[in-house]
Design a protein around this motif. Structure first.
Motif: not given
Length: 881
Positions: A586-591, A602-610, A580-582, A619-623
């Protein structure tokens, strides 16, 4: 004690892996068969028969073969209307359709149905989408039983209405087809069955007047709590009256036998008595398996009679089965589950047939629960270990009750932990008795036992149960109901208020991106790293052809956003990754990660910077792969001063997945210090970044800044008599407490004052199927309006929905729903070359056009249009400058 409390909250506490004791697999259906199962039964020769929501009936051979791929599906019938109940009485096939009970016949013996006979069609049917008909148990006298769903619609979409006869009732249908209304007071009674004692049992689903899902012992002539269907009783018919939808009715209620805690079941389905032979599951036929769709689970119910009333306990049995709504035990004791979740939402798989079978390793379970005057006798399937000791402080006992009101469901009221006075283990160690002197009737009691082991060393698999204490033995009738009359809940606005639905109706108009499809989707059973798609409208799915290399296929909004709250559902296959790019930066990972405790970039919800750094989620969010998750993200754009200098970085204010906190107040580093380096508004962009796909659904956004900035506004309708306005045509208008209500027949309300350059702002909502319009520079001639018209249309089939600028921009996406307040801002101003007309909806610009026509309107009234009889629009704070 904290851990025990958490167990009660989730209803999912386990001390061992359920798969060690109960194996689950799924029959492999032929390609193209989407078995959204609505009914199941076995023929005398052992073949399984299933009916589906898609109107098909399949006969399945080899359903008990150890290999689920050996099942052979043969299409027996199609073209039925939503078969949500099936019975193979006397070797014939009966199916309950939405509008009738039918008998399916194969007259020429070719294995296909060639005649459908109507057994009974004596109940009513309206166009309402939610008028399901469920079934189909048959008693010893040959009577069938059908339960009818209410229609949903008013005052909220989930509010039950009995538009036609016997909606909200359980019906008895005699062998000759005669219909007898049997009992009333049901909302969405999906499950209906007879237990081994011949008791008729019905499950109902949480909503208005149903505080949580329940199991009722249905007796003739009784009323079970949802009032809409009472309109068909003699009492109401005699006076041509209807029961109130928002105030409690006076009819005497019969309480359900079991209230199921919300965390355990949100969409309860069918019930099936366990086989009498305890060697399979360890439970006798006095207990029932209960299908649960939303959580994808099977529960277990045990009933008993106390003071002449049926009540009992509910316990977990097996998770991870799929979206189960139908349950049937095969002749060999295998539990078959029919799965479906289209439009309802549930755990994957969302269609098909599951099998649950004991593995041969005996589970150590609570066998049954018996209520005593001051506590519970709990019997186990195996003796406790010889050294088992249970102190009163080791047991958690909690009680609660519910509100009986028109709100959707009820919180657990008066939640209290009760002291356990004593725990006594029987000499044979097969049972224990816990006593609690404060235990009272009129409550649901939830008990969590400590970690226990059997004589053979097995852990107690499910240490909790919830018991519905309608009555206490040895005492008089209980004066307190568990679902109690409560003050009406406060009026609430639509949960959609302030949101823009970016994919509703036309899923693509607000987006750019090639190769994305609007389809139904599931995890591919043959390859869980892929998504299997089929015709439908359930999800937006990224292209399957991209295998990496080059830019991943993106899906980007055509609109630009600044500060906002974003919600969307997403589904990933095993190993799937998406981004997801805003604001283009600005990037948010869905994994599809399976973090248990630690999280990483590498976790779901991680914020990744340039710069290659980032922020791992808290917290872990992916089920689970193949399961829908909901992301809820609040974002604040970077801030700049009047010179373009940046004064604040962008921030993720809050991010959650399924209510699990991922981030809070995280500053996002920007590339520079000037407005030229980054923008305060931009698109929302999704992309699948791995070899797998991503599925999206229910994408909606709530901009933070919705009121147009600046002053100079004046109210246009600030008096009750609407002085300075005139009515044309058959429209009617009232103004009270700042709300201008437009109704009546076709016509309009026009201001006496005329405007040239003007801005108009207000809050507005419109009824379902209603149509209105806000006009700038309006004039009326021969009953018709001319000028610039901003459409106000939530869902009427006009193909120009709220925010459209008639004649210029046609919004085919329903950004705002019916009866939902939205901020509307429109302006018309002269500039070089023409008139600039802008429209913003909830703070987002949805139209910006330059009208260069020579005969364009230059001056006129502000008008509010009433499009047709029956439409209703409400304007609040109508003002101009």
């Amino acid at each position: 004690m904290i851990a025990l409390t958490a167990c009660i909250a989730t209803g999912l506490s386990l001390s061992a892996d359920e798969s060690l004791y109960y194996a689950v697999d799924h029959l492999v259906a032929p390609k193209g068969c989407v078995a959204e199962v609505g009914g199941m039964d076995f023929l005398p020769d052992g073949r399984l028969v299933v009916s589906t929501r898609r109107g098909q009936v399949w006969i399945v051979e080899n359903a008990l073969d150890p290999d689920p791929a050996a099942a052979k599906f043969t299409l027996y019938a199609e073209g039925l209307w939503e078969g949500l109940g099936l019975n193979t009485a006397d070797g014939a096939i009966f199916v309950v359709q939405r509008g009738e009970l039918s008998k399916l016949l194969d007259t020429d013996g070719d294995g296909r149905c060639d005649r459908v006979e109507t057994v009974c069609d004596s109940w009513g049917l309206s166009p309402n989408y939610h008028e399901f008909a469920f079934g189909l148990p048959r008693d010893g006298a040959g009577n069938f039983y059908v339960s009818l769903n209410l229609g949903f619609g008013s005052p909220h979409w989930w509010h039950g209405q009995s538009y036609e006869p016997w909606r909200g009732w359980v019906l008895q249908i005699a062998p000759d087809g005669t219909l007898t209304p049997y009992a009333s007071g049901f909302r969405s009674p999906c499950g209906i069955a007879l237990d081994a004692r011949g008791r008729l049992l019905v499950t109902d689903n949480q909503g208005d007047w149903v505080p949580t899902s329940s199991i009722a012992h249905v007796l003739p002539g009784k009323f079970y709590g949802a009032p809409a269907g009472l309109k068909w009783t003699e009492e109401y018919r005699a006076t041509n009256a209807e029961p109130s939808m928002t105030n409690p009715v006076a009819a005497e209620r019969t309480p359900p036998a079991i209230w199921i805690p919300y965390g355990w079941s949100r969409s309860t389905g069918d019930l099936a008595p366990f086989p009498a032979d305890r060697r399979r599951f360890g439970f006798g036929d006095e207990q029932l398996a209960v299908a649960e769709m939303t959580n994808g689970a099977v529960l277990r119910a045990h009933l008993e009679e106390v003071n002449g009333r049926t009540q009992g306990a509910i316990l977990p049995l097996r998770r991870g089965v799929g979206s189960a709504i139908r349950a049937k035990f095969a002749p060999d004791g295998t539990l078959f589950l029919g799965l479906t979740n289209r439009g309802w939402g549930g755990r994957p798989p969302g269609h098909g047939i599951a099998r649950v079978r004991p593995t041969g390793r005996a589970a150590f379970e609570i066998e049954r629960v018996h209520l005593v005057e001051d506590g519970f006798e709990v019997r186990f399937t195996q003796p406790l270990a010889a050294d088992a000791r249970v102190a009163p402080s080791d047991v958690l006992l909690r009680r609660h009750h519910y509100d009986w009101w028109w709100e959707y469901g009820s919180p657990e009221r008066d939640r209290r932990v009760l002291p356990v006075d004593s725990v006594t283990v029987a000499d044979d160690r097969r049972s224990l008795v816990l006593r609690a002197s404060e235990l009272a009737c009129g409550a649901v009691a939830t008990v969590v036992l400590p970690e226990l082991r059997s004589e053979s060393g097995e852990p107690l698999l499910h240490p909790e149960f919830a018991y519905t204490v309608n009555e206490l033995p040895g005492r008089g009738p209980c004066a307190e109901a568990i679902a109690r009359v409560a003050p009406p809940p406060p009026a609430r606005e639509s949960s959609d208020q302030g949101w823009l639905r970016l994919c509703y109706a036309d899923a693509f108009q607000m987006w750019t991106g090639e190769g994305w499809q609007l389809v139904d989707v599931d995890l591919d059973a043959a390859d869980p790293t892929r998504l299997a798609t089929r015709e439908g409208v359930g999800a937006l799915v990224s292209p399957s052809t991209w295998k990496g290399g080059g830019a991943p296929p993106s899906f980007a909004t055509r609109l630009a956003f600044g500060d906002f709250r974003l919600r969307f559902d997403f589904l990933l296959p095993q190993g799937g990754r998406a981004m997801l790019r805003l604001l283009g930066r600005y990037d948010l990972l869905l994994a599809a990660t399976s973090d248990e405790r630690a999280t990483s970039l590498d976790s779901c919800g991680a914020l990744l910077f340039a710069d290659g750094t980032g922020r791992a989620p808290l917290n872990p969010g992916f089920r689970t792969p193949g399961e829908w998750h909901q992301m809820d993200l609040t974002f604040r754009a970077p801030r700049f001063d009047a010179t373009g200098k940046k004064i604040a970085n962008a921030r993720v204010v809050r991010a959650l997945v399924d209510d699990v906190l991922l981030h809070e107040e995280v500053e996002l580093p920007g590339p520079g210090a000037a407005r030229s380096d980054e923008l305060p508004v931009g698109p929302i962009v999704f992309s699948a970044t791995g070899a797998g796909q991503v599925a999206l659904n229910s994408i909606r956004i709530k901009p933070t800044e919705v009121d147009p900035p600046g002053g100079g506004w004046r109210l246009l309708a600030d008096d009750e008599d609407l002085a300075g306005w005139r009515v044309s045509g058959g429209a009617t208008a009232t103004n009270e407490d700042g709300e201008l209500v437009l109704g009546g027949a076709q016509g309009a309300l026009l201001s006496a004052e005329e405007f040239g350059d003007v801005e108009v702002a207000c809050r507005v909502k419109v009824s379902s199927s209603g149509q209105s319009g806000l006009w700038l520079r309006a004039s009326a001639a021969d009953g018709a309006l001319a000028g610039y018209c901003v459409r106000i249309n939530a869902d009427a089939p006009l193909a120009e929905y709220t925010g459209s600028l008639a004649g210029f921009t046609a919004l085919r996406v329903q950004l705002v729903g019916p009866e939902t307040w939205a901020w509307l801002h429109a302006s018309a101003r002269e500039e070089a070359g023409g008139t600039r007309v802008r429209v913003t909806l909830n703070g987002v610009e949805v139209a910006n056009v330059l009208d260069t026509r020579a005969d364009r309107p230059k001056r006129g009234a502000i008008a509010l249009e009433q499009h047709h009889d029956g439409s209703r629009a409400v304007f609040e704070g109508l003002r101009a400058r």
